[in-house]
Design a protein around this motif. Structure first.
Motif, PDB file in Angstrom:
ATOM      1  N   GLY A 234      45.895  91.789 141.954  1.00 27.86           N
ATOM      2  CA  GLY A 234      44.769  92.482 142.557  1.00 27.86           C
ATOM      3  C   GLY A 234      44.199  91.778 143.776  1.00 27.86           C
TER       4      GLY A 234
ATOM      5  N   HIS B   8      38.377 100.019 136.501  1.00 20.73           N
ATOM      6  CA  HIS B   8      39.409  99.834 137.515  1.00 20.73           C
ATOM      7  C   HIS B   8      40.462  98.837 137.052  1.00 20.73           C
ATOM      8  N   TRP B   9      40.016  97.671 136.579  1.00 21.13           N
ATOM      9  CA  TRP B   9      40.974  96.616 136.215  1.00 21.13           C
ATOM     10  C   TRP B   9      41.785  96.969 134.974  1.00 21.13           C
TER      11      TRP B   9
ATOM     12  N   TYR C 134      44.446  99.115 136.467  1.00 25.38           N
ATOM     13  CA  TYR C 134      45.312  98.328 137.356  1.00 25.38           C
ATOM     14  C   TYR C 134      46.294  97.503 136.523  1.00 25.38           C
TER      15      TYR C 134
ATOM     16  N   THR D  85      48.945  99.644 134.947  1.00 30.59           N
ATOM     17  CA  THR D  85      49.941 100.032 135.941  1.00 30.59           C
ATOM     18  C   THR D  85      50.919  98.894 136.202  1.00 30.59           C
TER      19      THR D  85
ATOM     20  N   THR E  91      52.074 104.830 137.542  1.00 33.57           N
ATOM     21  CA  THR E  91      50.712 105.255 137.825  1.00 33.57           C
ATOM     22  C   THR E  91      50.669 106.761 137.813  1.00 33.57           C
TER      23      THR E  91
END
Length: 143
Positions: A25, A62-63, A66, A69, A75
């Motif tokens: 990230g 979000h994390w 992420y 994925t 995704t």
């Protein structure tokens, strides 16, 4: 004769923000449009977490996505336009729309994600004002 494409020139010239982050990230590419949009210079953004532009209240979600994925190599947002809140350097709330694509090593492992981002703040505010005005007019209209 085939002309080769200068990808660095393309990324720097494009009007939309192009941001690449690695598997952890961390930002590895931040184009001039990202600088204009979010206010952080390339040197301020490079190597930093995407938390730079993610509102604090949305970071956990979000994390989670992420990391999933990165683990699965898939995704569900590869072709869909995502519309989410963001923040700029001054802490101002923004509304952005973006698409993402996975970047892979020659062995097929996911090495990062590229996001192509457009600032939709003005349009979002206009839509919200129009919806409010419609609701006000409908409330005044006799049934």
């Amino acid at each position: 004769m085939t002309d080769t494409i200068d990808y660095e020139q393309l990324v720097n010239a494009i009007g939309d923000a192009v941001i690449i982050s690695d598997a952890s990230g961390a930002i590895t590419l931040w184009n001039p449009a990202a600088e204009r949009m979010f206010g952080f210079t390339e040197s301020e953004a490079m190597g930093q977490s995407l938390d730079l532009i993610i509102p604090e209240r949305l970071r956990g979600r979000h994390w989670d996505g992420y990391q999933k994925t990165m683990a699965t190599g898939e995704t569900r947002y590869g072709h869909d336009l995502l519309k989410v809140p963001a923040v700029d350097k001054a802490g101002r709330a923004m509304s952005i729309a973006f698409t993402v694509a996975l970047l892979r090593s020659p062995q097929g492992e996911v090495t990062g994600i590229v996001a192509i981002i457009r600032d939709e703040t003005a349009r979002f505010q206009e839509d919200r004002a129009l919806r409010k005005r419609i609701a006000e007019l409908e409330a005044k209209t006799p049934a």
